[in-house]
Design an enzyme around this catalytic site. Structure first.
Site, PDB file in Angstrom:
ATOM      1  N   ARG A  47       0.851  -1.201   0.000  1.00 44.10           N
ATOM      2  CA  ARG A  47       0.000   0.000   0.000  1.00 44.10           C
ATOM      3  C   ARG A  47       0.886   1.251   0.000  1.00 44.10           C
ATOM      4  O   ARG A  47       0.574   2.254  -0.603  1.00 44.10           O
ATOM      5  CB  ARG A  47      -0.946  -0.014   1.212  1.00 44.10           C
ATOM      6  CG  ARG A  47      -1.770   1.255   1.305  1.00 44.10           C
ATOM      7  CD  ARG A  47      -3.027   1.189   2.199  1.00 44.10           C
ATOM      8  NE  ARG A  47      -3.042   0.197   3.232  1.00 44.10           N
ATOM      9  CZ  ARG A  47      -2.420   0.314   4.425  1.00 44.10           C
ATOM     10  NH1 ARG A  47      -1.717   1.384   4.719  1.00 44.10           N
ATOM     11  NH2 ARG A  47      -2.511  -0.662   5.313  1.00 44.10           N
ATOM     12  N   TYR A  99     -15.081  17.180 -16.673  1.00 45.60           N
ATOM     13  CA  TYR A  99     -15.741  15.870 -16.598  1.00 45.60           C
ATOM     14  C   TYR A  99     -16.786  15.903 -15.474  1.00 45.60           C
ATOM     15  O   TYR A  99     -16.488  16.377 -14.365  1.00 45.60           O
ATOM     16  CB  TYR A  99     -14.678  14.786 -16.349  1.00 45.60           C
ATOM     17  CG  TYR A  99     -15.270  13.453 -16.018  1.00 45.60           C
ATOM     18  CD1 TYR A  99     -16.099  12.788 -16.921  1.00 45.60           C
ATOM     19  CD2 TYR A  99     -15.028  12.837 -14.784  1.00 45.60           C
ATOM     20  CE1 TYR A  99     -16.669  11.570 -16.611  1.00 45.60           C
ATOM     21  CE2 TYR A  99     -15.588  11.609 -14.470  1.00 45.60           C
ATOM     22  CZ  TYR A  99     -16.414  10.983 -15.385  1.00 45.60           C
ATOM     23  OH  TYR A  99     -16.980   9.778 -15.085  1.00 45.60           O
ATOM     24  N   ASP A 173      -5.958  19.107 -15.499  1.00 46.23           N
ATOM     25  CA  ASP A 173      -6.332  17.749 -15.920  1.00 46.23           C
ATOM     26  C   ASP A 173      -5.921  17.635 -17.385  1.00 46.23           C
ATOM     27  O   ASP A 173      -6.547  18.230 -18.261  1.00 46.23           O
ATOM     28  CB  ASP A 173      -7.842  17.563 -15.715  1.00 46.23           C
ATOM     29  CG  ASP A 173      -8.306  16.145 -16.058  1.00 46.23           C
ATOM     30  OD1 ASP A 173      -7.647  15.487 -16.878  1.00 46.23           O
ATOM     31  OD2 ASP A 173      -9.342  15.720 -15.518  1.00 46.23           O
ATOM     32  N   LYS A 198      -7.344   6.624 -19.907  1.00 48.26           N
ATOM     33  CA  LYS A 198      -7.556   7.107 -21.287  1.00 48.26           C
ATOM     34  C   LYS A 198      -6.292   6.903 -22.129  1.00 48.26           C
ATOM     35  O   LYS A 198      -5.852   5.787 -22.288  1.00 48.26           O
ATOM     36  CB  LYS A 198      -8.032   8.558 -21.256  1.00 48.26           C
ATOM     37  CG  LYS A 198      -9.069   8.860 -20.160  1.00 48.26           C
ATOM     38  CD  LYS A 198     -10.322   8.022 -20.253  1.00 48.26           C
ATOM     39  CE  LYS A 198     -11.316   8.452 -19.175  1.00 48.26           C
ATOM     40  NZ  LYS A 198     -12.380   7.482 -18.954  1.00 48.26           N
TER      41      LYS A 198
HETATM   42  O1  P1T Z   1     -12.884   7.399 -15.014  1.00 49.65           O
HETATM   43  P1  P1T Z   1     -11.728   7.822 -14.197  1.00 49.65           P
HETATM   44  O2  P1T Z   1     -10.457   7.094 -14.498  1.00 49.65           O
HETATM   45  O3  P1T Z   1     -12.030   7.838 -12.723  1.00 49.65           O
HETATM   46  O4  P1T Z   1     -11.382   9.339 -14.611  1.00 49.65           O
HETATM   47  C1  P1T Z   1     -12.242  10.425 -14.398  1.00 49.65           C
HETATM   48  C2  P1T Z   1     -11.967  11.501 -15.409  1.00 49.65           C
HETATM   49  C3  P1T Z   1     -11.200  12.597 -15.043  1.00 49.65           C
HETATM   50  N1  P1T Z   1     -10.905  13.584 -15.931  1.00 49.65           N
HETATM   51  C4  P1T Z   1     -11.329  13.526 -17.196  1.00 49.65           C
HETATM   52  C5  P1T Z   1     -10.993  14.629 -18.153  1.00 49.65           C
HETATM   53  C6  P1T Z   1     -12.098  12.442 -17.629  1.00 49.65           C
HETATM   54  O5  P1T Z   1     -12.507  12.418 -18.912  1.00 49.65           O
HETATM   55  C7  P1T Z   1     -12.445  11.407 -16.715  1.00 49.65           C
HETATM   56  C8  P1T Z   1     -13.295  10.265 -17.112  1.00 49.65           C
HETATM   57  N2  P1T Z   1     -14.008  10.459 -18.282  1.00 49.65           N
HETATM   58  C9  P1T Z   1     -14.874   9.581 -18.875  1.00 49.65           C
HETATM   59  C10 P1T Z   1     -15.202   8.391 -18.357  1.00 49.65           C
HETATM   60  C11 P1T Z   1     -15.443  10.070 -20.142  1.00 49.65           C
HETATM   61  O6  P1T Z   1     -16.035   9.267 -20.902  1.00 49.65           O
HETATM   62  O7  P1T Z   1     -15.316  11.258 -20.405  1.00 49.65           O
END
Ligand code: P1T
Length: 382
Positions: A47, A99, A173, A198
């Site tokens: 952890r 997001y 971000d 992504k």
């Molecule tokens: O899904 P996650 O790994 O928890 O990430 C969240 C997140 C944060 N910032 C941006 C710019 C994002 O696009 C996302 C997640 N976005 C999607 C699932 C989407 O389809 O846009």
């Protein structure tokens, strides 16, 4: 300093000292033997730290030009870790279009701890400056935004934030551009956050998030949060992200090449009312896009006129897949109003301009001709 691809392939990833393996092993071990009390090889419990995770973190710190990186179980887990820099009574400025999960976390959970959030159009420097207060500790932006592809001038935002308070953290971000096309820290940002789910992973086979820091307190706090709250990335998923990053540069070049062509196709088609893509000369911030990004990527939003027309179009596609998420090798198409931005509610969507007819495409790296044919036939059918 070595070039981007060389660092992507090598940084944090020396051949294994024991075996010479050129890939970092997946250390599936929760704990580590100690020779005597307090004497160990640098790892005690996974952890806190794990050699596979350490390798990915070293790699990501290098690619974003930061001094530390810490990976978490998802992008949202990374943003949750970021807000632990704050205390009751602090104020945060967040970009008004991000997001949808980000304001859901801020408003429905973090605000309950006495931290205040203002949502601002950070593409407007006057609005950003006006929103800063004596107790503003964090400014969190996306550029380009999800899904409206609005840019914030990172250099200018950093100047505004730091003139207000040199200790204020500007967090970017960088999920949509990846470090290949945009380097927020070099432009003046203090923190970079990614959903590694992504482009960094790039194959739609794992969730993850990262915080890249520039200050000693970032490194201390995020390591402490990994240890205290435990929302870390597993060794296997850390390895998947590392494997993905080795081809980040070549994938991003293809996403960009296909993205530009698909944006042009959509803009020229009479069934499409409007296209949002920073690589189109018609994008109002095209000049800024060229000055702070080295490519435009594969994310495009476009207007189909109504939910019914959007749905008819989406159900006709055979190569592009209707799904949430983005940044994978395969082309994904989503409907922000009912998917990624359902949580912010109709009123906020209307205010921002996220309509029921808006569709978002994450252009993959399939053969361009096949993507073009698929989109053409679906659009022509309307
Ligand atoms: O899904 P996650 O790994 O928890 O990430 C969240 C997140 C944060 N910032 C941006 C710019 C994002 O696009 C996302 C997640 N976005 C999607 C699932 C989407 O389809 O846009």
């Amino acid at each position: 300093m070595a070039g981007f691809s060389t660092r992507a392939i090598h940084d944090g990833q020396e051949p294994d000292a024991t075996t010479g393996a050129v890939n970092v092993p997946i250390y599936l071990s929760s704990t580590y033997a100690q020779e005597e009390i307090g004497k160990h090889k640098g790892w005690e419990y996974s952890r806190v730290s794990n050699p596979t995770r350490d390798a990915l973190e070293a790699n990501l710190a290098s690619l974003e030009g930061g001094t530390s990186a810490h990976v978490f179980a998802s992008g949202m887990a990374a943003i949750s870790a970021m807000v632990t820099l704050l205390k009751t009574g602090d104020h945060v400025v967040c970009g008004e279009n991000v997001y949808g999960g980000t304001p859901r976390l801020f408003d429905q959970i973090v605000a309950g701890y006495g931290i205040e959030f203002s949502y601002v159009d950070t593409s407007d420097p006057v609005a950003l400056r006006a929103a800063l207060r004596p107790n503003t500790k964090l400014v969190h932006i996306e550029t380009p935004t999800n899904p409206l592809m609005t840019l914030t001038d990172i250099r200018q935002a950093a100047e505004i934030c730091h003139a207000h308070n040199p200790d204020l953290d500007l967090a970017v971000d960088n999920t949509f551009m990846s470090p290949y096309f945009q380097q927020p820290i070099a432009l003046g940002a203090d923190l970079v956050m990614h959903s590694t789910t992504k482009y960094l992973n790039g194959h739609s086979d794992g969730l993850g998030g990262v915080l890249v820091g520039t200050k000693p307190r970032h490194k201390e706090q995020f390591a402490f949060i990994q240890k205290c709250t435990g929302g870390i990335l597993s060794p296997f998923e850390a390895w998947l992200v590392m494997r993905g990053i080795k081809t980040l540069a070549v994938r991003m070049r293809e996403h960009d090449r296909n993205g530009r062509a698909i944006a042009a196709l959509l803009e020229a088609h009479p069934a499409v009312e409007r296209v949002w893509y920073p690589g189109l000369p018609t994008h109002p911030q095209y000049a800024l896009a060229k000055s702070q990004m080295s490519g435009f990527g594969g994310m495009i939003a476009f207007e189909m006129g109504s939910l019914e027309r959007a749905n008819r179009f989406l159900t006709k596609l055979t190569v592009c897949t209707l799904a949430e998420s983005l940044g994978g090798v395969e082309t994904l198409i989503s409907h922000p109003a009912t998917m990624t931005h359902a949580a912010i509610g109709q009123e906020a969507r209307t205010r921002l301009g996220i309509t029921d007819g808006m569709v978002r495409i994450s252009v993959g790296i399939e053969d361009l001709a096949d993507l073009e044919a698929d989109l053409q036939q679906a659009l022509n059918s309307l």
